[in-house]
Design a protein around this motif. Sequence first.
Motif, PDB file in Angstrom:
ATOM      1  N   GLU A  57       0.829  -1.210   0.000  1.00  0.00           N
ATOM      2  CA  GLU A  57       0.000   0.000   0.000  1.00  0.00           C
ATOM      3  C   GLU A  57       0.857   1.249   0.000  1.00  0.00           C
ATOM      4  N   LEU A  58       1.910   1.253   0.799  1.00  0.00           N
ATOM      5  CA  LEU A  58       2.807   2.405   0.856  1.00  0.00           C
ATOM      6  C   LEU A  58       3.456   2.648  -0.499  1.00  0.00           C
ATOM      7  N   LYS A  59       3.973   1.593  -1.110  1.00  0.00           N
ATOM      8  CA  LYS A  59       4.613   1.734  -2.417  1.00  0.00           C
ATOM      9  C   LYS A  59       3.626   2.263  -3.442  1.00  0.00           C
ATOM     10  N   GLY A  60       2.378   1.778  -3.374  1.00  0.00           N
ATOM     11  CA  GLY A  60       1.373   2.241  -4.319  1.00  0.00           C
ATOM     12  C   GLY A  60       1.099   3.732  -4.202  1.00  0.00           C
ATOM     13  N   LEU A  61       0.992   4.241  -2.968  1.00  0.00           N
ATOM     14  CA  LEU A  61       0.741   5.670  -2.776  1.00  0.00           C
ATOM     15  C   LEU A  61       1.963   6.501  -3.155  1.00  0.00           C
ATOM     16  N   GLN A  62       3.155   6.037  -2.817  1.00  0.00           N
ATOM     17  CA  GLN A  62       4.376   6.748  -3.193  1.00  0.00           C
ATOM     18  C   GLN A  62       4.485   6.887  -4.715  1.00  0.00           C
ATOM     19  N   THR A  63       4.245   5.786  -5.408  1.00  0.00           N
ATOM     20  CA  THR A  63       4.334   5.802  -6.869  1.00  0.00           C
ATOM     21  C   THR A  63       3.247   6.672  -7.476  1.00  0.00           C
ATOM     22  N   ARG A  64       2.019   6.568  -6.940  1.00  0.00           N
ATOM     23  CA  ARG A  64       0.913   7.331  -7.510  1.00  0.00           C
ATOM     24  C   ARG A  64       1.129   8.835  -7.348  1.00  0.00           C
ATOM     25  N   ILE A  65       1.606   9.288  -6.181  1.00  0.00           N
ATOM     26  CA  ILE A  65       1.773  10.738  -6.017  1.00  0.00           C
ATOM     27  C   ILE A  65       2.898  11.251  -6.901  1.00  0.00           C
ATOM     28  N   ASP A  66       3.949  10.456  -7.097  1.00  0.00           N
ATOM     29  CA  ASP A  66       5.004  10.871  -8.026  1.00  0.00           C
ATOM     30  C   ASP A  66       4.463  10.920  -9.455  1.00  0.00           C
ATOM     31  N   ASP A  67       3.637   9.954  -9.833  1.00  0.00           N
ATOM     32  CA  ASP A  67       3.055   9.961 -11.173  1.00  0.00           C
ATOM     33  C   ASP A  67       2.152  11.168 -11.380  1.00  0.00           C
ATOM     34  N   ILE A  68       1.424  11.584 -10.334  1.00  0.00           N
ATOM     35  CA  ILE A  68       0.597  12.788 -10.447  1.00  0.00           C
ATOM     36  C   ILE A  68       1.476  14.021 -10.619  1.00  0.00           C
ATOM     37  N   MET A  69       2.548  14.120  -9.836  1.00  0.00           N
ATOM     38  CA  MET A  69       3.443  15.266  -9.972  1.00  0.00           C
ATOM     39  C   MET A  69       4.112  15.306 -11.342  1.00  0.00           C
ATOM     40  N   LEU A  70       4.472  14.144 -11.866  1.00  0.00           N
ATOM     41  CA  LEU A  70       5.161  14.074 -13.156  1.00  0.00           C
ATOM     42  C   LEU A  70       4.211  14.126 -14.342  1.00  0.00           C
ATOM     43  N   GLY A  71       2.917  14.159 -14.068  1.00  0.00           N
ATOM     44  CA  GLY A  71       1.939  14.279 -15.135  1.00  0.00           C
ATOM     45  C   GLY A  71       1.585  12.981 -15.809  1.00  0.00           C
ATOM     46  N   LYS A  72       2.036  11.839 -15.276  1.00  0.00           N
ATOM     47  CA  LYS A  72       1.692  10.546 -15.863  1.00  0.00           C
ATOM     48  C   LYS A  72       0.252  10.153 -15.541  1.00  0.00           C
ATOM     49  N   VAL A  73      -0.260  10.647 -14.433  1.00  0.00           N
ATOM     50  CA  VAL A  73      -1.653  10.448 -14.034  1.00  0.00           C
ATOM     51  C   VAL A  73      -2.232  11.826 -13.744  1.00  0.00           C
ATOM     52  N   ARG A  74      -3.362  12.148 -14.364  1.00  0.00           N
ATOM     53  CA  ARG A  74      -3.932  13.489 -14.196  1.00  0.00           C
ATOM     54  C   ARG A  74      -5.426  13.405 -13.898  1.00  0.00           C
ATOM     55  N   TYR A  75      -5.893  14.394 -13.135  1.00  0.00           N
ATOM     56  CA  TYR A  75      -7.306  14.524 -12.813  1.00  0.00           C
ATOM     57  C   TYR A  75      -7.752  15.950 -13.119  1.00  0.00           C
ATOM     58  N   ARG A  76      -8.981  16.078 -13.576  1.00  0.00           N
ATOM     59  CA  ARG A  76      -9.520  17.401 -13.870  1.00  0.00           C
ATOM     60  C   ARG A  76      -9.655  18.228 -12.588  1.00  0.00           C
ATOM     61  N   ASP A  77      -9.245  19.444 -12.648  1.00  0.00           N
ATOM     62  CA  ASP A  77      -9.519  20.445 -11.609  1.00  0.00           C
ATOM     63  C   ASP A  77      -8.844  20.167 -10.267  1.00  0.00           C
TER      64      ASP A  77
END
Length: 267
Positions: free
Chosen positions: A29-49
């Motif tokens: 779970e920790l690894k998943g959240l760490q990876t996801r927040i980095d992906d959001i910062m790097l623009g690999k995962v994006r959400y509207r607004d």
Amino acid sequence: MYEHFTEDQWREYDREGYLRLGKVLTDDELKGLQTRIDDIMLGKVRYRDMMMQLDLGGGYDNTAPQSKGWKGETLEYRKIEQLEKDPLFLAYMRKPLFRDLCAFIYGAHNGIAAYRSMFMNKPARKGTVLPYHQDGGEIWKLDRDPLLTIWLALDPATIANGCVKVFPRTHRLGLLSKFGHTISDENLAKHCPEEKAVPIELEAGEAFIMHNWTIHGSDINNTDIPRRGFSVCFMDSRTTYLPTGERFPVVFGEGAMEPEEPELVGV
């Protein structure tokens, strides 16, 4: 009634205004959240607004504008809000132990919403000072004050890299300013001598809970290790935003929200 805590822990939280929870995530779970927040910062995962703010480092009076939308590919974001949109972060927010905590604070039969589910980052050798303050008051423009924040360490949080520092029992003072976030120099001198500050050092995957009125703050990061954290402010789901009458995303109870499907970019 509450499976995850002892009576002694409840009494400690009520007395001190904060409580260490220990490890609340599995390694996966920790690894998943760490990876996801980095992906959001790097623009690999994006959400509207999604509300995002870059970190400029240094004093609080030198913060970057906070606005909706991605600001470019960098791990030097200071703040990202509305992470309840993301299925991984929402699943973390819905852990049964957090439901028990909310039931203890707000009542077992109340729906629970998130005022904000917020990534807070102090990049390596950077980070912004967060002055001592309380969370609540007129600045939030709510019809009632939220009372519970849960703070998760995504990296080791240490004195050197800017862990949260709290002043025990200051929640019992009530809000020292009707605006909540501002603490006068007089009140700082009276209630917050630096020698009484308690640094909340945590391992990655550990969390602590804090009453919103507990005075707290944090320093810059003087290390090569980032200090990433995820903070959720839980509140009664009937809470309304006074300027518009709108309510907030429901985490537990009737009308609970569903996560959004992220836009995956280059993955």
